[in-house]
Write a protein that holds these residues in place. Structure first.
Motif, PDB file in Angstrom:
ATOM      1  N   VAL A   1      28.241  36.579  46.242  1.00 23.54           N
ATOM      2  CA  VAL A   1      28.470  38.024  46.217  1.00 23.54           C
ATOM      3  C   VAL A   1      29.940  38.283  46.527  1.00 23.54           C
ATOM      4  O   VAL A   1      30.390  38.087  47.659  1.00 23.54           O
ATOM      5  N   SER A   2      30.669  38.724  45.528  1.00 21.97           N
ATOM      6  CA  SER A   2      32.086  39.035  45.662  1.00 21.97           C
ATOM      7  C   SER A   2      32.246  40.547  45.839  1.00 21.97           C
ATOM      8  O   SER A   2      31.482  41.167  46.572  1.00 21.97           O
ATOM      9  N   SER A   3      33.189  41.149  45.167  1.00 22.62           N
ATOM     10  CA  SER A   3      33.414  42.593  45.280  1.00 22.62           C
ATOM     11  C   SER A   3      34.138  43.099  44.052  1.00 22.62           C
ATOM     12  O   SER A   3      35.086  42.461  43.571  1.00 22.62           O
ATOM     13  N   SER A   4      33.724  44.264  43.554  1.00 28.59           N
ATOM     14  CA  SER A   4      34.413  44.856  42.414  1.00 28.59           C
ATOM     15  C   SER A   4      35.781  45.403  42.807  1.00 28.59           C
ATOM     16  O   SER A   4      36.569  45.787  41.936  1.00 28.59           O
ATOM     17  N   SER A   5      36.078  45.436  44.112  1.00 25.18           N
ATOM     18  CA  SER A   5      37.423  45.851  44.535  1.00 25.18           C
ATOM     19  C   SER A   5      38.479  44.880  44.023  1.00 25.18           C
ATOM     20  O   SER A   5      39.664  45.213  43.970  1.00 25.18           O
ATOM     21  N   THR A   6      38.047  43.674  43.627  1.00 25.39           N
ATOM     22  CA  THR A   6      38.994  42.687  43.105  1.00 25.39           C
ATOM     23  C   THR A   6      39.429  43.014  41.678  1.00 25.39           C
ATOM     24  O   THR A   6      40.348  42.380  41.156  1.00 25.39           O
ATOM     25  N   LEU A   7      38.781  43.986  41.057  1.00 25.69           N
ATOM     26  CA  LEU A   7      39.071  44.293  39.656  1.00 25.69           C
ATOM     27  C   LEU A   7      40.294  45.179  39.478  1.00 25.69           C
ATOM     28  O   LEU A   7      40.798  45.323  38.366  1.00 25.69           O
ATOM     29  N   MET A   8      40.756  45.800  40.562  1.00 27.62           N
ATOM     30  CA  MET A   8      41.928  46.663  40.470  1.00 27.62           C
ATOM     31  C   MET A   8      42.632  46.704  41.819  1.00 27.62           C
ATOM     32  O   MET A   8      41.998  46.496  42.859  1.00 27.62           O
TER      33      MET A   8
END
Length: 251
Positions: A125-132
């Protein structure tokens, strides 16, 4: 009956994921630092085990007592929001220990048996905060981005043994308590370096406004983890929640 081991099941995503697997007939090994505090429903297919992902010996003991593990879900982790300049290196190490190194150690503990059986799934489980780029999340984002990159490479290493590795990326966490707690620390003074306080207040206001929209729920994450665990055709990276999906499409 297949068995899943899930880390960080005391609350939130981990707890909901454990319930989701239970409801679908799986045997669940729900781990947390304090099993006595568990609020998971009673089931003869549920075992609650003590596990601290920052303690390698604790991880080894938990995995050894678990028996066969068909799916590992690395969900445990900690959040952090602060300017990089105001983040002590001790805190940087703590965040990486919980969000990256703990997952690596847990993976290393389960892989020999999975490899011997030539089957198994690992869901990180990572995080979509890494996308931007998001200000004040530099250390947290770095730890989660590293977890994503690690999983992508490990997936290629493990495919020859019939083992799959996938990433689930939740969007913003349910509710606004995290943002409110950070805002309180800003108001109390001393949590952010003074030079960043005005910027931090503006950033937090923006995050709180964003959290009033269509954000990720724990159920969204549980469903995404289950899909990643059970569908061989699942994408390498699976966004969880409407906001995470929107971010992934706009990357």
């Amino acid at each position: 009956m297949k068995t899943v081991l899930i880390t960080g099941c005391s609350t939130g995503f981990g707890r909901e994921t454990a319930i989701h697997f239970l409801e679908r007939g799986w045997a669940v090994l729900a781990t947390m630092r304090n099993p006595a505090a568990s609020t998971l429903p009673v089931s003869d297919r549920l075992r609650v085990l003590p596990l601290d992902v920052t303690d390698a010996q604790n991880i080894a003991a938990a995995v050894a007592s678990a028996g066969r593990i068909d799916v590992l879900v690395n969900n445990a982790g900690i959040g952090w929001l602060n300017a990089l300049e105001g983040t002590p290196m001790e805190t940087v190490r703590d965040v990486f220990e919980a969000n990256l190194f703990g997952s690596i150690t847990t993976m290393q503990a389960v892989l020999p048996d999975m490899r011997a059986r030539r089957s198994g799934v690992i869901v990180n489980v990572s995080s979509s905060s890494t996308l931007m780029p998001i200000p004040l999340l530099s250390v947290y984002r770095a730890s989660k981005a590293a977890l994503t990159a690690l999983t992508e490479s490990v997936a290629l290493e493990l495919a020859q043994f019939g083992i799959r590795a996938r990433v689930v990326m939740p969007g913003m966490a349910p509710g606004t308590s995290f943002a409110e707690n950070v805002q309180k620390r800003i108001s109390d003074g001393g949590w952010f370096p003074p030079a960043y306080e005005s910027f931090a207040e503006q950033t937090m206001a923006g995050l709180q406004a964003a959290s009033s929209g269509d954000i990720t729920t724990a159920q969204d994450v549980a469903e995404a983890v289950f899909l990643a665990a059970t569908d061989p055709d699942c994408p390498m990276i699976l966004p969880a929640g409407a906001d995470a999906i929107a971010w992934s499409q706009g990357r």
